[in-house]
Design an enzyme around this catalytic site. Structure first.
Site, PDB file in Angstrom:
ATOM      1  N   SER A 210       0.829  -1.128  -0.076  1.00 27.09           N
ATOM      2  CA  SER A 210       0.003  -0.118  -0.054  1.00 27.09           C
ATOM      3  C   SER A 210       0.756   1.341   0.115  1.00 27.09           C
ATOM      4  CB  SER A 210      -0.914  -0.149   1.313  1.00 27.09           C
ATOM      5  OG  SER A 210      -1.864   0.947   1.089  1.00 27.09           O
ATOM      6  N   ASP A 297      -9.688  -5.778  -4.306  1.00 27.16           N
ATOM      7  CA  ASP A 297      -9.039  -4.842  -3.394  1.00 27.16           C
ATOM      8  C   ASP A 297     -10.033  -3.737  -3.386  1.00 27.16           C
ATOM      9  OD1 ASP A 297      -7.681  -2.714  -2.466  1.00 27.16           O
ATOM     10  OD2 ASP A 297      -5.682  -3.662  -2.995  1.00 27.16           O
ATOM     11  N   HIS A 334      -7.906  -5.701   0.579  1.00 24.16           N
ATOM     12  CA  HIS A 334      -6.397  -4.963   0.507  1.00 24.16           C
ATOM     13  C   HIS A 334      -5.310  -5.277   1.372  1.00 24.16           C
ATOM     14  CE1 HIS A 334      -4.004  -1.349  -0.676  1.00 24.16           C
ATOM     15  NE2 HIS A 334      -3.824  -1.158   0.512  1.00 24.16           N
TER      16      HIS A 334
END
Length: 354
Positions: A210, A297, A334
């Protein structure tokens, strides 16, 4: 004897009834007006006061993006990784620059867990040169190195026989300072050099997740200026601030829900406050790259990873760049890719190709 007959004034009675009705209506309408006033006040705060504050106090934007003050999970002593079943892990503090102390966990390969019991920091540092691959895991925003998915990644890599170093950037966890893009990049660059000084000829791989993918690519470009190339890079849940609205924070939905709100709420990377130019970085990078992304995601659409994969593949030999996606039906979203039973083989294959 005549009975007295009282005559009521009909007009007076009607007036009294009207007054009582009005009074009741006022009482019934009071809760409505109470909620209306508070609703209007909330709208004022969200659409007028908050944007104004963001413009006069730019550091608020940093808090929205990094959310480093939310130190999840709660009530965890970061100096005791054994509390999270990381039984062959040491906690240490490194100084990336003056006034900045970084909390870092070093987990040795699982095969060394018995030998690691009771060992000091010197033993852990010396173990970095034992020839086993070393991973530096650069986590995303919010929370600390104790977050469940971060601990999960460390356990997966340790089980494969790799060393894992997981730092909390400045401002995160028990690290000092405040996060900035340049600061996070400095922290990652420092830790990489610290590891290389102690790792001998061992492979050193960077795994960014991320926000950490932006830190990883920024660091890679900084090292290229010194003619240094990462042995390998894994980018999980990667984003590109130049092409997509950042969705790190749940409040960012207003960017596309309300026309014109982008003016009131400036994007976090506006005026170079926060950039993380992943796409531009990928055009310069020379390291083998593995993209990992879940099709479901909910923060970064799979199309973003596909676009960045194409950019990286065009910039290098396509054989050096891979994209592995995970079916949306698996529900990894995610943060959950580490749970997939194929991940260890995928990582092992990537390491063997380096």
């Amino acid at each position: 004897m005549r009975k007295r007959i009282d005559k009521h004034d009909d007009s007076s009675s009607a007036a009294s009834d009207v007054q009582r009705t009005v009074g009741l209506q006022k009482k019934e309408g009071a809760p409505y007006r109470w909620w209306l006033k508070r609703g209007l006040f909330a709208i004022f705060v969200i659409f007028i006061l908050a944007p104004f504050m963001l413009r006069i106090l730019p550091e608020l934007i940093q808090h929205l993006v990094y959310t480093h003050r939310i130190r999840l999970p709660f009530f965890v002593d970061l100096s005791r990784p054994t509390d999270l079943s990381l039984n062959h892990t040491t906690n240490m503090y490194l100084t990336s620059e003056e006034g900045i102390s970084l909390g870092v966990w070093h987990t040795v390969p699982e095969s060394q867990w018995k030998e690691a019991q009771g060992k000091d920091l010197a033993w852990y540092q010396n173990s970095l040169s034992d020839g086993s691959p070393i991973f530096i895991y650069l986590h995303g925003n919010t929370g600390t190195r104790a977050a469940t998915h971060r601990v999960g990644v460390a356990k997966v890599l340790s089980a494969l026989g790799y060393h894992v170093l997981v730092p909390d950037y400045r401002g995160f966890g028990d690290s000092t300072g405040e996060p900035t893009e340049a600061g996070l990049t400095t922290d990652a660059l420092y830790l990489y050099n610290w590891v290389k000084e102690r790792s001998g000829s061992s492979l050193v791989v960077i795994w960014g997740h991320s926000l950490g993918t932006g830190v990883a690519t920024n660091t890679a470009v900084k090292l290229l200026e010194q003619d240094v190339v990462f042995d390998g890079v894994i980018l999980e849940g990667t984003f590109n601030s130049a092409r997509q609205p950042v969705t790190f924070h749940p409040f960012f939905w207003y960017y596309w829900k309300f026309p014109g709100a982008g003016y009131l709420f400036p994007e976090p990377w506006a005026e170079n406050k926060i950039v993380f130019p992943t796409e531009e970085n990928l055009k310069k990078m020379k390291s083998p790259i593995l993209f990992l992304h879940a099709e479901d995601d909910h923060l970064v659409p799979i199309q973003v990873a596909q676009q960045l994969y194409k950019v990286a593949a065009r910039s290098q030999n396509a054989e050096r760049v891979k994209l592995v996606s995970f079916d949306g039906s698996l529900g990894y979203l995610h943060n959950g890719l580490y749970r997939d039973h194929h991940v260890p083989d995928i990582i092992k294959k990537f390491v063997l190709s380096l």
